[in-house]
Design a protein around this motif. Structure first.
Motif, mmCIF file in Angstrom:
data_model
loop_
_atom_site.group_PDB
_atom_site.id
_atom_site.type_symbol
_atom_site.label_atom_id
_atom_site.label_comp_id
_atom_site.label_asym_id
_atom_site.label_seq_id
_atom_site.Cartn_x
_atom_site.Cartn_y
_atom_site.Cartn_z
ATOM 1 N N TYR A 163 15.382 53.455 45.633
ATOM 2 C CA TYR A 163 14.422 54.446 44.952
ATOM 3 C C TYR A 163 13.645 54.186 43.923
ATOM 4 C CZ TYR A 163 18.213 56.667 47.675
ATOM 5 O OH TYR A 163 18.926 57.009 48.567
ATOM 6 N N CYS A 164 14.079 53.063 43.256
ATOM 7 C CA CYS A 164 13.295 52.482 42.081
ATOM 8 C C CYS A 164 12.878 51.143 42.340
ATOM 9 C CB CYS A 164 13.760 52.629 40.951
ATOM 10 S SG CYS A 164 12.717 52.091 39.333
ATOM 11 N N PRO A 165 11.991 50.569 43.348
ATOM 12 C CA PRO A 165 12.016 48.917 43.904
ATOM 13 C C PRO A 165 11.511 48.325 42.610
ATOM 14 C CG PRO A 165 10.728 50.517 45.520
ATOM 15 C CD PRO A 165 11.091 51.393 43.913
ATOM 16 N N PRO A 221 14.828 46.051 39.974
ATOM 17 C CA PRO A 221 15.457 44.439 39.626
ATOM 18 C C PRO A 221 14.287 43.457 38.577
ATOM 19 C CG PRO A 221 15.610 44.854 41.849
ATOM 20 C CD PRO A 221 14.527 46.232 41.058
ATOM 21 N N ALA A 222 12.908 43.862 38.697
ATOM 22 C CA ALA A 222 12.206 43.399 37.632
ATOM 23 C C ALA A 222 12.385 43.832 36.465
ATOM 24 C CB ALA A 222 10.732 43.586 37.944
ATOM 25 N N ILE A 223 12.577 45.251 35.945
ATOM 26 C CA ILE A 223 12.938 45.797 34.760
ATOM 27 C C ILE A 223 14.353 45.099 34.330
ATOM 28 C CG2 ILE A 223 13.438 47.880 33.499
ATOM 29 C CD1 ILE A 223 11.721 49.165 35.690
ATOM 30 N N LYS A 265 14.394 57.855 38.886
ATOM 31 C CA LYS A 265 14.171 58.133 37.625
ATOM 32 C C LYS A 265 15.554 58.078 36.711
ATOM 33 C CE LYS A 265 11.421 61.581 36.347
ATOM 34 N NZ LYS A 265 10.877 62.781 36.488
ATOM 35 N N GLU A 266 16.608 58.811 37.300
ATOM 36 C CA GLU A 266 17.722 58.677 36.371
ATOM 37 C C GLU A 266 18.441 57.266 36.293
ATOM 38 O OE1 GLU A 266 19.060 61.123 35.111
ATOM 39 O OE2 GLU A 266 17.408 62.501 35.685
ATOM 40 N N MET A 267 18.340 56.359 37.683
ATOM 41 C CA MET A 267 18.478 55.036 37.459
ATOM 42 C C MET A 267 17.774 54.339 36.289
ATOM 43 S SD MET A 267 21.351 55.159 39.394
ATOM 44 C CE MET A 267 21.611 56.791 38.883
ATOM 45 N N TYR A 268 16.640 54.380 36.292
ATOM 46 C CA TYR A 268 15.650 53.839 35.423
ATOM 47 C C TYR A 268 15.960 54.174 34.027
ATOM 48 C CZ TYR A 268 11.329 53.112 32.992
ATOM 49 O OH TYR A 268 10.452 52.832 32.248
ATOM 50 N N SER A 303 3.445 55.519 39.905
ATOM 51 C CA SER A 303 3.244 54.017 39.889
ATOM 52 C C SER A 303 4.158 53.195 40.781
ATOM 53 C CB SER A 303 3.631 53.574 38.528
ATOM 54 O OG SER A 303 5.006 53.720 38.324
ATOM 55 N N PRO A 304 3.700 52.055 41.011
ATOM 56 C CA PRO A 304 4.693 51.216 42.009
ATOM 57 C C PRO A 304 6.173 50.993 41.751
ATOM 58 C CG PRO A 304 2.755 50.161 41.505
ATOM 59 C CD PRO A 304 2.793 51.191 40.479
ATOM 60 N N VAL A 305 6.547 51.551 40.374
ATOM 61 C CA VAL A 305 7.832 51.526 39.880
ATOM 62 C C VAL A 305 9.042 52.130 40.791
ATOM 63 C CG1 VAL A 305 9.674 51.904 38.061
ATOM 64 C CG2 VAL A 305 7.274 50.907 37.462
ATOM 65 N N PHE A 306 8.399 53.624 41.368
ATOM 66 C CA PHE A 306 9.108 54.445 41.773
ATOM 67 C C PHE A 306 8.934 54.446 43.622
ATOM 68 C CE2 PHE A 306 9.472 55.955 37.405
ATOM 69 C CZ PHE A 306 10.707 55.917 37.352
ATOM 70 N N TYR A 307 9.720 55.429 44.231
ATOM 71 C CA TYR A 307 9.595 55.464 45.554
ATOM 72 C C TYR A 307 8.524 56.306 46.168
ATOM 73 C CZ TYR A 307 11.692 57.054 50.358
ATOM 74 O OH TYR A 307 11.748 57.251 51.762
ATOM 75 N N GLY A 308 8.035 57.282 45.397
ATOM 76 C CA GLY A 308 6.780 58.180 45.674
ATOM 77 C C GLY A 308 5.693 57.428 45.909
ATOM 78 N N PHE A 309 5.399 56.174 45.301
ATOM 79 C CA PHE A 309 4.108 55.564 45.215
ATOM 80 C C PHE A 309 3.982 54.775 46.839
ATOM 81 C CE2 PHE A 309 2.017 51.166 45.068
ATOM 82 C CZ PHE A 309 0.805 51.632 44.335
ATOM 83 N N TYR A 310 4.923 54.742 47.598
ATOM 84 C CA TYR A 310 4.828 53.767 48.595
ATOM 85 C C TYR A 310 4.604 55.118 49.774
ATOM 86 C CZ TYR A 310 6.683 50.201 45.648
ATOM 87 O OH TYR A 310 6.671 49.430 44.611
ATOM 88 N N LYS A 311 3.506 54.662 50.632
ATOM 89 C CA LYS A 311 3.268 55.470 51.677
ATOM 90 C C LYS A 311 3.456 54.787 53.026
ATOM 91 C CE LYS A 311 2.474 58.808 49.051
ATOM 92 N NZ LYS A 311 3.059 59.854 48.766
ATOM 93 N N ASN A 312 3.519 55.579 54.161
ATOM 94 C CA ASN A 312 3.924 54.850 55.510
ATOM 95 C C ASN A 312 2.385 54.414 55.951
ATOM 96 O OD1 ASN A 312 4.988 53.540 57.618
ATOM 97 N ND2 ASN A 312 5.354 55.375 58.571
#
Length: 666
Positions: A492-494, A497-499, A426-429, A196-205
């Protein structure tokens, strides 16, 4: 009479700059005239006359009359002059003045509207009215963190989230899977949450036609802007708070009359809060008396007592180090040594929060141990509070730093090449989510049942424990720890701040319920002026620690096939490729700004600026000392005039009595 007047020889004792010398001789009429000129009423009239003349000389027709330090009649006279001048000036000048007045009124109206839209203004006013300014400072600090996170969300939405969603809507081959949504994945950040857009792996270059315009560089620039902007805002707030503290002074040992006559909080409106404020003033006076008694006790200590006291303090500090070391070992065991067997989903949920539970318990229990240890160290009450705060701050930030160190080492040593950045996010989340759960459980499962027990079972021995205390410094330190976790995990969890915005909103209403219904204010006094600077300074330390953690992670994490920076596409390589495509002048400027020569010149410029500010601070300090000396001289002048005026009156009375006796004898 003349002989008596010539015998009057007045000597100046307090002020060296007086116009009267030690050998001056003057008559009683001259003395009365001089003292009459020194009367406060005459000085006030002369000062008011000068203000009127100055206002008439420097009067601006466009300036609001309510801002002038004049009485109503003089303001009416100025208004009449303003109407007369409007009749004399031309149409163009009159139109410009009317437009300036209209703009000024529009700005005032917009300012009033914006102040009404300020979040929780009425609620904070009620909290201040019931519990005073100290408790309000906690909620104001929470609102400030909410503003910071909202600003961070705006930057992330513009630089990270919007370009990625735009690319994904254009590319029909990639889609975000929403299947198999479970409650366990929401709390652990696993399953569908990893993609999901919550984590770093969702974003691709993805490139937008240029090497300098792609998702990766937008992602990095957005995070860099967040850190720099938060740094500027926090430094500004810390400097302003320190300036106010330095101007007002950090010595709180004011005299008793000031605390009795000027210590009342006029925002209080309820009788219970008034009784509480009376108790706080009484407790503060008791604290001052105990500190004076403590100073006398310190002065009366013998050499043997000093040696025994220092031995005891060394032993207790060694005990504090043992407690901190045990906390670190516990965090290390939970983070690295626990085995992950397959269990029921409820136990899997609890297993995923092992580290968060351990850190929360350590941060909750250790400050109470520190507070109990400082009692035996024989410090003053203010020193006990400061020592407990410093140890608690070191514990919270130190436990988080140790946990991050072990976590990074664990993720790097993982055999499976997962998305390491997502695992870290995920750990910071989970830390963010669990802090909200801990606040909820502390209020509704501990504080509220304790309050019901105290109110309903008044005859029971368990009711003697009383209600839970709302300790302001420790609650603010929890907010500092929470915001540090948000900064550490934002790369790593963009959407962290919204959460955090939703978490802070929930914590505000939970803390409000806890304060209003379940807790009593703390008995120990809370120094809002100095402690607020300390809290913002700790927030600054948390931001620096998060920036260092992000830089270390970017350097240490092995490249995997996830995120905007994959394989050889590191931050350094992509920024270097972007710089190579720029024109020669821009390339030269950027290369120079990243060179050692620019760093040396920047350091020299910072040294010059700091030296100028230090010199200005010293000059201001000397000016303040001179002003204080002038105030002392003014008071000595008044005492001098009053004492010698009284002496002159007594001598006049004696002279009259002597003349009457001589007249009777004759």
């Amino acid at each position: 009479m003349e002989e008596l007047r010539q015998e009057l020889n007045y000597q100046r004792l307090s002020s060296e700059e007086s116009i009267f010398s030690a050998d001056s001789e003057f008559s009683s009429d001259d003395c009365e005239n001089d003292i009459y000129e020194q009367l406060p009423s005459l000085q006030k009239r002369l000062q008011h006359k000068d203000q009127v003349q100055e206002a008439e000389v420097h009067w601006n027709p466009n300036q609001p009359l309510k801002m002038l330090p004049l009485c109503i009649q003089e303001k009416r006279n100025l208004r009449n002059r303003q109407h007369l001048e409007r009749c004399r000036i031309d149409y163009w000048e009159s139109w410009k003045r009317s437009q300036e007045i209209a703009r000024r009124r529009l700005r005032e109206h917009v300012g009033r509207v914006v102040s009404r839209l300020l979040l929780w203004k009425t609620t904070l006013h009620n909290i201040e009215g019931r519990f005073g300014v100290g408790v309000k400072a906690y909620f104001v600090f929470l609102r400030y963190l909410l503003f910071l996170n909202f600003l961070n969300c705006t930057i992330i939405a513009g630089s990270v989230l919007s370009p990625t969603l735009y690319i994904r809507t254009k590319n029909t081959n990639t889609s975000w899977s929403k299947n198999n949504i479970s409650l366990l994945d929401i709390f652990l950040g696993s399953g569908f949450m990893e993609h999901s857009p919550v984590f770093y792996g969702f974003y691709k270059n993805h490139s937008f036609g240029s090497k300098c315009l792609n998702i990766a560089l937008l992602f990095f620039s957005g995070m860099l802007i967040i850190l720099l902007l938060n740094l500027i805002l926090i430094v500004r707030r810390t400097v302003v708070g320190y300036k106010n503290t330095w101007l007002t002074g950090i010595n709180f040992s004011a005299n008793m009359s000031y605390k009795v006559f000027c210590g009342w909080d006029f925002c209080i409106r309820e009788p219970d809060a008034a009784v509480l404020k009376h108790n706080l003033i009484r407790n503060e006076l008791k604290m001052d008396l105990e500190e004076q008694k403590f100073r006398q006790k310190v002065l009366g200590r013998s050499l043997k007592q000093w040696i025994l006291l220092y031995v005891l303090r060394i032993a207790l500090n060694f005990m504090v180090l043992i407690l901190m070391g045990g906390s670190i070992c516990l965090i290390w065991l939970v983070t690295t040594k626990l085995v992950d067997p397959e269990l029921h989903w409820t136990l899997n949920l609890l297993k995923g929060y092992y580290s968060a539970i351990t850190i929360t318990i350590v941060n909750f229990l250790m400050p109470h141990f520190f507070s109990a240890i400082t009692v035996y160290e024989d410090y003053s009450l203010t020193t006990q509070l400061n020592v407990t705060l410093v140890r608690s701050i070191l514990l919270k930030l130190g436990s988080l730093a140790i946990y991050l160190f072990f976590l990074i080492d664990k993720i790097n040593n993982d055999v499976q090449c997962k998305c390491r950045e997502t695992e870290f996010g995920k750990e910071m989340y989970k830390l963010t989510i669990f802090q909200l759960l801990a606040s909820f459980c502390n209020t509704f499962l501990v504080a509220y049942p304790r309050k019901l027990l105290v109110e309903k079972c008044t005859t029971s021995k368990l009711s003697r424990v009383g209600k839970q205390r709302f300790v302001i410094p420790l609650n603010v330190l929890d907010l500092v720890y929470s915001q540090t976790v948000t900064w550490v995990g934002v790369f790593y969890c963009p959407l962290l701040p919204a959460i955090s915005i939703f978490k802070l909103l929930a914590i505000f209403y939970i803390s409000k319920f806890n304060l209003m219904r379940c807790c009593d204010p703390a008995r120990k006094m809370f120094r809002t002026t100095s402690s607020s600077v300390l809290f913002h300074f700790m927030l600054l330390l948390g931001l620096i620690m998060s920036a260092v953690t992000i830089g270390v992670n970017i350097k240490l994490f092995a490249p995997c096939g996830c995120g905007p920076f994959q394989g050889n596409q590191t931050v350094y390589n992509m920024t270097n490729a972007c710089v190579d495509t720029l024109p020669y002048a821009a390339k030269t400027v950027i290369r120079y700004m990243t060179s050692a020569a620019f760093a040396v010149s920047l350091i020299l410029m910072e040294i010059i600026i700091l030296t100028s500010y230090v010199s200005r601070r010293r000059a201001n300090q000397k000016a303040m000392e001179r002003l204080k000396d002038m105030l002392v001289m003014c008071s000595s002048d008044k005492r001098y005039l009053v004492s010698h005026h009284a002496t002159l009156l007594r001598r006049q009375r004696k002279t009259v009595k002597r003349s009457e006796k001589l007249a009777l004898r004759q």
